[in-house]
Write a protein that holds these residues in place. Structure first.
Motif, PDB file in Angstrom:
ATOM      1  N   TYR A   9      -1.723   1.070  -8.661  1.00  0.00           N
ATOM      2  CA  TYR A   9      -2.881   1.930  -8.835  1.00  0.00           C
ATOM      3  C   TYR A   9      -2.620   3.147  -7.952  1.00  0.00           C
ATOM      4  N   HIS A  10      -2.594   4.346  -8.536  1.00  0.00           N
ATOM      5  CA  HIS A  10      -2.359   5.598  -7.807  1.00  0.00           C
ATOM      6  C   HIS A  10      -3.634   6.430  -7.801  1.00  0.00           C
ATOM      7  N   HIS A  11      -3.837   7.159  -6.705  1.00  0.00           N
ATOM      8  CA  HIS A  11      -4.927   8.130  -6.652  1.00  0.00           C
ATOM      9  C   HIS A  11      -4.400   9.391  -5.974  1.00  0.00           C
ATOM     10  N   LEU A  12      -4.505  10.524  -6.664  1.00  0.00           N
ATOM     11  CA  LEU A  12      -4.138  11.829  -6.120  1.00  0.00           C
ATOM     12  C   LEU A  12      -5.427  12.608  -5.898  1.00  0.00           C
ATOM     13  N   SER A  13      -5.600  13.159  -4.701  1.00  0.00           N
ATOM     14  CA  SER A  13      -6.838  13.846  -4.389  1.00  0.00           C
ATOM     15  C   SER A  13      -6.643  14.769  -3.201  1.00  0.00           C
ATOM     16  N   SER A  14      -7.441  15.836  -3.154  1.00  0.00           N
ATOM     17  CA  SER A  14      -7.427  16.701  -1.973  1.00  0.00           C
ATOM     18  C   SER A  14      -8.491  16.259  -0.973  1.00  0.00           C
ATOM     19  N   ALA A  15      -9.186  15.170  -1.237  1.00  0.00           N
ATOM     20  CA  ALA A  15     -10.230  14.624  -0.373  1.00  0.00           C
ATOM     21  C   ALA A  15     -11.337  15.650  -0.115  1.00  0.00           C
ATOM     22  N   ASP A  16     -11.655  16.420  -1.135  1.00  0.00           N
ATOM     23  CA  ASP A  16     -12.703  17.453  -1.080  1.00  0.00           C
ATOM     24  C   ASP A  16     -12.398  18.593  -0.113  1.00  0.00           C
ATOM     25  N   ILE A  17     -11.140  18.729   0.279  1.00  0.00           N
ATOM     26  CA  ILE A  17     -10.742  19.882   1.094  1.00  0.00           C
ATOM     27  C   ILE A  17     -10.784  21.142   0.241  1.00  0.00           C
ATOM     28  N   ASN A  18     -10.393  21.018  -1.024  1.00  0.00           N
ATOM     29  CA  ASN A  18     -10.394  22.138  -1.959  1.00  0.00           C
ATOM     30  C   ASN A  18     -11.650  22.093  -2.815  1.00  0.00           C
TER      31      ASN A  18
ATOM     32  N   TRP B 203      -1.683  20.928  -3.652  1.00  0.00           N
ATOM     33  CA  TRP B 203      -1.322  19.970  -2.597  1.00  0.00           C
ATOM     34  C   TRP B 203      -2.390  18.888  -2.492  1.00  0.00           C
ATOM     35  N   ASN B 204      -1.958  17.624  -2.489  1.00  0.00           N
ATOM     36  CA  ASN B 204      -2.880  16.495  -2.520  1.00  0.00           C
ATOM     37  C   ASN B 204      -2.369  15.330  -1.690  1.00  0.00           C
ATOM     38  N   TYR B 205      -3.307  14.474  -1.342  1.00  0.00           N
ATOM     39  CA  TYR B 205      -2.955  13.178  -0.778  1.00  0.00           C
ATOM     40  C   TYR B 205      -2.587  12.259  -1.929  1.00  0.00           C
ATOM     41  N   HIS B 206      -1.711  11.308  -1.667  1.00  0.00           N
ATOM     42  CA  HIS B 206      -1.342  10.312  -2.656  1.00  0.00           C
ATOM     43  C   HIS B 206      -1.528   8.945  -2.000  1.00  0.00           C
ATOM     44  N   VAL B 207      -2.487   8.185  -2.475  1.00  0.00           N
ATOM     45  CA  VAL B 207      -2.731   6.846  -1.949  1.00  0.00           C
ATOM     46  C   VAL B 207      -2.668   5.859  -3.106  1.00  0.00           C
TER      47      VAL B 207
ATOM     48  N   THR C 252     -11.339  16.767  -8.769  1.00  0.00           N
ATOM     49  CA  THR C 252     -11.815  15.624  -9.539  1.00  0.00           C
ATOM     50  C   THR C 252     -10.936  14.413  -9.294  1.00  0.00           C
ATOM     51  N   GLY C 253      -9.750  14.617  -8.710  1.00  0.00           N
ATOM     52  CA  GLY C 253      -8.840  13.516  -8.458  1.00  0.00           C
ATOM     53  C   GLY C 253      -8.124  13.080  -9.720  1.00  0.00           C
ATOM     54  N   ILE C 254      -7.060  12.345  -9.538  1.00  0.00           N
ATOM     55  CA  ILE C 254      -6.313  11.769 -10.652  1.00  0.00           C
ATOM     56  C   ILE C 254      -6.081  10.299 -10.312  1.00  0.00           C
ATOM     57  N   ASP C 255      -6.455   9.412 -11.225  1.00  0.00           N
ATOM     58  CA  ASP C 255      -6.247   7.980 -11.059  1.00  0.00           C
ATOM     59  C   ASP C 255      -5.319   7.491 -12.166  1.00  0.00           C
TER      60      ASP C 255
ATOM     61  N   LEU D 209       0.852  -1.183   0.000  1.00  0.00           N
ATOM     62  CA  LEU D 209       0.000   0.000   0.000  1.00  0.00           C
ATOM     63  C   LEU D 209       0.888   1.233   0.000  1.00  0.00           C
ATOM     64  N   LEU D 210       0.326   2.364  -0.369  1.00  0.00           N
ATOM     65  CA  LEU D 210       1.070   3.601  -0.539  1.00  0.00           C
ATOM     66  C   LEU D 210       0.289   4.733   0.107  1.00  0.00           C
ATOM     67  N   LEU D 211       0.956   5.548   0.915  1.00  0.00           N
ATOM     68  CA  LEU D 211       0.317   6.689   1.544  1.00  0.00           C
ATOM     69  C   LEU D 211       1.319   7.836   1.580  1.00  0.00           C
ATOM     70  N   GLY D 212       0.937   8.990   1.025  1.00  0.00           N
ATOM     71  CA  GLY D 212       1.868  10.109   0.990  1.00  0.00           C
ATOM     72  C   GLY D 212       1.213  11.419   0.613  1.00  0.00           C
ATOM     73  N   VAL D 213       2.073  12.376   0.277  1.00  0.00           N
ATOM     74  CA  VAL D 213       1.627  13.691  -0.164  1.00  0.00           C
ATOM     75  C   VAL D 213       2.221  13.976  -1.532  1.00  0.00           C
ATOM     76  N   ALA D 214       1.518  14.803  -2.297  1.00  0.00           N
ATOM     77  CA  ALA D 214       1.978  15.140  -3.639  1.00  0.00           C
ATOM     78  C   ALA D 214       1.737  16.615  -3.904  1.00  0.00           C
ATOM     79  N   TYR D 215       2.657  17.216  -4.669  1.00  0.00           N
ATOM     80  CA  TYR D 215       2.522  18.599  -5.115  1.00  0.00           C
ATOM     81  C   TYR D 215       2.462  18.599  -6.633  1.00  0.00           C
ATOM     82  N   ILE D 216       1.374  19.140  -7.200  1.00  0.00           N
ATOM     83  CA  ILE D 216       1.195  19.210  -8.646  1.00  0.00           C
ATOM     84  C   ILE D 216       1.426  20.643  -9.080  1.00  0.00           C
ATOM     85  N   ASP D 217       2.357  20.859 -10.018  1.00  0.00           N
ATOM     86  CA  ASP D 217       2.714  22.233 -10.405  1.00  0.00           C
ATOM     87  C   ASP D 217       1.708  22.891 -11.332  1.00  0.00           C
TER      88      ASP D 217
END
Length: 124
Positions: free
Chosen positions: A100-109, A83-87, A113-116, A67-75
């Motif tokens: 399988y990657h998912h980048l999302s702000s978890a509806d904070i912003n 700024w997003n979560y990366h799971v 739409t997320g990125i898969d 499993l993967l859990l982290g943070v990501a910055y998209i320019d």
């Protein structure tokens, strides 16, 4: 070090590539390059992503699943805010991994739409 190639899934028809390093199979730092693509809202530009992640091995299937859990910055903010979560999750064998990657702000912003992505990675 590793090289990773893949495709965005739900949001766009863009392809992606990444380079990075893994430390003791527990931490990884990656630079991801996402190409231009078409979305339901029009075309989006190229984007670059920095991510720092913790790899978690729950011990399933002889340690092949991780499993993967982290943070990501998209320019470039085309699908999500900077700024997003990366799971994610994946399957590992030998020097290869399927992710399988998912980048999302978890509806904070407001824009989320997320990125898969589904990717193939080779550890060098």
């Amino acid at each position: 070090p590793f090289i990773e190639l893949g495709q965005l899934q739900n949001e766009s028809d863009a392809s992606m590539g990444a380079v990075g390093v893994t430390y003791k199979d527990k931490w990884q730092l990656a630079r991801t390059f996402i190409g231009e693509g078409e979305t339901d809202w029009g075309e989006h530009p190229k984007a670059k992503v920095w991510s720092v992640d913790r790899l978690i091995n729950p011990g399933w299937f002889n340690d092949h699943v991780f499993l993967l859990l982290g943070v990501a910055y998209i320019d470039t903010s085309f699908l999500v805010e900077p700024w997003n979560y990366h799971v994610g999750a994946g399957w590992k064998w030998g020097t290869g991994r399927i992710y399988y990657h998912h980048l999302s702000s978890a509806d904070i912003n407001t824009q989320n739409t997320g990125i898969d992505m589904i990717t193939w990675r080779v550890d060098l």
